[in-house]
Design an enzyme around this catalytic site. Structure first.
Site, mmCIF file in Angstrom:
data_model
loop_
_atom_site.group_PDB
_atom_site.id
_atom_site.type_symbol
_atom_site.label_atom_id
_atom_site.label_comp_id
_atom_site.label_asym_id
_atom_site.label_seq_id
_atom_site.Cartn_x
_atom_site.Cartn_y
_atom_site.Cartn_z
ATOM 1 N N GLU A 28 0.794 -1.227 0.000
ATOM 2 C CA GLU A 28 0.000 0.000 0.000
ATOM 3 C C GLU A 28 0.832 1.287 0.000
ATOM 4 O OE1 GLU A 28 -3.238 0.220 -0.354
ATOM 5 O OE2 GLU A 28 -3.467 -1.962 -0.418
ATOM 6 N N SER A 80 -29.544 -19.934 56.139
ATOM 7 C CA SER A 80 -28.645 -20.113 57.290
ATOM 8 C C SER A 80 -27.177 -19.904 56.954
ATOM 9 C CB SER A 80 -28.832 -21.525 57.859
ATOM 10 O OG SER A 80 -30.144 -21.714 58.335
#
Length: 766
Positions: free
Chosen positions: A79, A337
């Site tokens: 590129e 509990s």
């Protein structure tokens, strides 16, 4: 002179252009904030979950360490070879492109640098000369704002690959199932050619066309010496077998929870263990659906690091009928509990109890609050360890009253219980039986605190987070050790039947819990390596008769431990040096007296635990026939003997009476004695002091009067508004007609000891 004149004009033109650029730069500033898809990673770098970007793109941020030298070579040579040398535009490329366009009549080569391509991708426009000028302007702005490496990163994160796929990393993961750093030269070249023609070179659909273009560029790279011939040869042998893959979507609840962090999120989750846990939970819950139980949540924490390695929010995230997308790990539920171990640990540290201390499990009224045990039965005197093993409610409420509710709330707030902090003013003694809101996340880390010798520290979801050097001491190492010993006993009522005698039973300490209405089943356990929290129930908050922690949640807990920590060495906790062992009387759990015969060993905390002597027997002087008892004030000079009598508390004596248990009672005191007794006054059980009683008009306001007395009391006298209404035997209930209004009720025993209470009686017309 002419040359200088041209130089001057060029200089002036340069200044004008620079001023124009700065003016335009001020008027049209570059606004760019990158947005990426979110990738969630596990602790080993495996992808757990992927999310679309805010603009619905698959665009993953490529980290710098993922940009290999080969990747840079391929994209730069294809590129923009001069990328690191030009200011954003390449004048030679522009001149070449313009001349080609003029003399050949069409565009045969472009002039776009990588920077200009970035500008175009950030602001897409039609391909015109005006657009090209805008690209040039934006390219110069980009070069001012970012370094070259930053610009290259933006470029490879934005290049298009068709549809909603952008960036090299997204394309590599979707089409090759690889991270960019592991792509071959052939795969990198493939990804470099697609962005130029993403609509025609469609990976996964036009692989042959993509391969042909790729090979052209590979040969060009060979000609230009970008790569060795051998590397090019290997790359040419690779066929493009790209196909669009679905990205991972594991641990959905956890992933959605941390999604807002954005970008690449590196977590503490162990994907392999996570998937095993998800499968176990889903299979287990599928077996419960016929019983009306639809969901479960699980959390697994490494004790030492605090890293959460598994997080299962529901049995099936995609099961909409069962509200599968609800996150059960952070949903506020009732704990049943499960808070009792913390309470008893705090009592150990406060010197109130030791494991062998005897406590009363009998009906009690705590200013109008009348708790009951899970099975609606009472057991009389039990040890603290028995009360915790069997999850008895009455001893727990007594323990909270003895410790002080504020001390328990303070400990919970220090352990990060947000709902408790928010509603602490509304919480009473019922909080120890589940009367508060907690999350699985909070509960699991609380038990990890016990596993870590009482040191609390926050849990971690993200890898690399700096951890605090020291934690917050909630319990002493000795109290934590005592809890570990109690909670790891196998001979317990909450051990599931199908696990009794099982060779695969893991060595863990665990506690179960069932909320009121059977809406939540809990089982939370730990060994030296891990803490695992399990919640089972329905997100619809519908109770189920079969739902309880022991039978429903604990089998899942054991399965998870056998999977997560399979074949662990079962190394267990050693007794801390600060912990002591002493001999105590089995009847009281206190240090033995001369008359104590049944002795047992007990853990204690030196200089903290009570050193009170056992008084389960009391020496009493009686006459020869044991019909009258004497005190020092009325002891005759002759004709008496000294005997040992069982010295039970008034509430235990009442429980014995109600359950028809015969005990050796102290004879009535000498009626001729003039001594005024103090201490052991009667305790009025009914009515409750300060209560209001509503009686229907026309009905006699009859209310039960009952009390607890010491063992040497034979009769009690009841007074209403200072008037004697009855004399009854100790432990006997009496029903009395009370006047309307404010009423004073008094109870006096035959030793002259008195207790008062006040109630209000109102007649109403229903």
């Amino acid at each position: 002179m002419l040359f200088k004149k041209y130089l001057l004009r060029i200089g002036v033109l340069g200044v004008v252009l620079a001023i124009a650029f700065l003016l335009l730069h001020f008027l049209f500033p570059l606004n760019y904030t990158p947005t990426y898809s979110t990738l969630v990673y596990d602790s080993q770098g495996k992808i757990i979950h992927a999310f679309l970007s805010p603009d619905d793109k698959w665009r993953f941020k490529t980290e710098r360490h993922e940009i290999s030298p080969e990747l840079k070579k391929v994209f730069l040579n294809k590129e923009d070879k001069w990328f690191y040398y030009h200011p954003g535009i390449n004048p030679f490329s522009i001149v070449r492109a313009i001349s080609n366009n003029i003399f050949k009549g069409k565009r045969t080569s472009g002039a776009s640098t990588i920077t200009m391509q970035v500008a175009r991708m950030l602001e897409p426009k039609e391909r015109t000369y005006i657009s090209k000028l805008v690209e040039v302007f934006r390219a110069l702005q980009l070069e001012l704002k970012f370094t070259k490496d930053e610009l290259f990163e933006i470029y490879i994160n934005k290049v298009p690959y068709g549809g909603n796929i952008e960036g090299v990393k997204a394309a590599a993961l979707i089409f090759f199932n690889k991270h960019p750093a592991y792509l071959s030269v052939g795969e990198l070249t493939t990804l470099s050619v697609v962005p130029n023609r993403p609509s025609s070179l469609r990976l996964g659909k036009n692989n042959s066309a993509v391969e042909a273009v790729r090979n052209q560029w590979l040969r060009k790279f060979e000609e230009e010496g970008v790569f060795l011939s051998s590397e090019i040869s290997d790359a040419l042998q690779e066929h493009v077998n790209a196909q669009r893959r679905l990205l991972p979507r594991f641990a959905p609840h956890f992933s959605y929870r941390i999604k807002s962090l954005g970008g690449n999120i590196f977590t503490t989750i162990d994907l392999e263990k996570q998937r095993k846990c998800e499968q176990i939970v889903q299979t287990y819950v599928n077996g419960l659906r016929s019983r009306g139980i639809q969901n479960a949540a699980v959390m697994v924490i490494e004790n030492g690091s605090g890293n959460v390695i598994s997080y299962v929010g529901s049995a099936d995230f995609y099961h909409a009928a069962d509200a599968g997308q609800v996150d059960g790990a952070k949903a506020v539920r009732q704990p049943g509990s499960t808070l009792k171990p913390l309470l008893y640990g705090l009592c150990f540290d406060a010197g109130i109890y030791t494991p062998k201390t005897m406590v009363a499990d009998v009906p009690c009224n705590f200013d109008g609050y009348v708790p009951e045990n899970y099975d609606s039965k009472f057991r009389g005197e039990v040890t603290v360890e028995y009360a915790l093993e069997n999850s008895l409610n009455i001893p727990a409420v007594k323990a909270l009253e003895a410790l002080g509710k504020e001390n328990m709330l303070t400990a919970l707030k220090r352990c990060g219980f947000s709902s408790v902090s928010k509603h602490e003013k509304r919480l009473g003694l019922s909080l120890i039986l589940g009367g508060c809101g907690v999350t699985l996340e909070e509960m699991s880390n609380l038990y990890r605190c016990i596993a870590n010798k009482g040191i609390y520290s926050p849990i971690h979801y993200l890898k690399g987070v700096k951890k605090a050097a020291t934690g917050d001491t909630i319990l002493s190492a000795t109290a934590s050790f005592m809890l570990c010993e109690i909670l790891s006993k196998v001979a317990r009522p909450d051990l599931p039947v199908n696990w009794e005698g099982s060779k695969t039973l893991p060595r863990i300490a665990w506690k179960t819990g069932t909320s009121y209405g059977r809406k939540d089943a809990w089982s939370i356990g730990f060994n030296k390596n891990y803490t695992i929290g399990v919640w089972v129930g329905n997100f619809s908050n519908v109770g189920v008769p079969d739902l309880n922690g022991a039978a429903i949640a604990t089998p899942l807990l054991f399965q998870l431990f056998n999977t997560i920590d399979y074949n662990s060495p079962n190394e267990w906790y050693a007794m801390p040096r600060e912990c002591g062992v002493r001999t105590v009387c089995s009847h009281s759990g206190l240090e033995p007296n001369s008359f104590c015969r049944n002795l047992v060993s007990d853990y204690f905390i030196p200089l903290v635990s009570s050193n009170k002597r056992c008084e389960h027997l009391k020496e009493i002087a009686t006459d020869a026939k044991m019909q009258i008892s004497y005190c020092a004030e009325c002891l005759p000079t002759a004709g008496y003997k000294r005997l040992l009598f069982e010295n039970y508390s008034p509430e235990i004596i009442r429980w014995f009476d109600e359950n028809h248990v015969n005990i050796k009672r102290i004879p009535p005191h000498n009626p001729l004695c003039s001594r005024i007794f103090k201490g052991n006054e009667p305790t009025i059980i009914s009515p409750v002091n300060g209560s209001e009683y509503y009686i229907e008009k026309g009905q006699p306001p009859s209310i039960q009067l009952s009390c607890e007395t010491a063992g040497d009391v034979e009769y009690v006298f009841w007074w209403v508004n200072n008037k004697l209404v009855s004399k009854v035997k100790a432990g006997e209930k009496y029903f009395c007609l009370l006047p309307e209004g404010d009423v004073k009720i008094s109870c006096t025993d035959d030793k002259g000891r008195n207790t008062d209470c006040r109630v209000k009686v109102r007649q109403v017309d229903w």
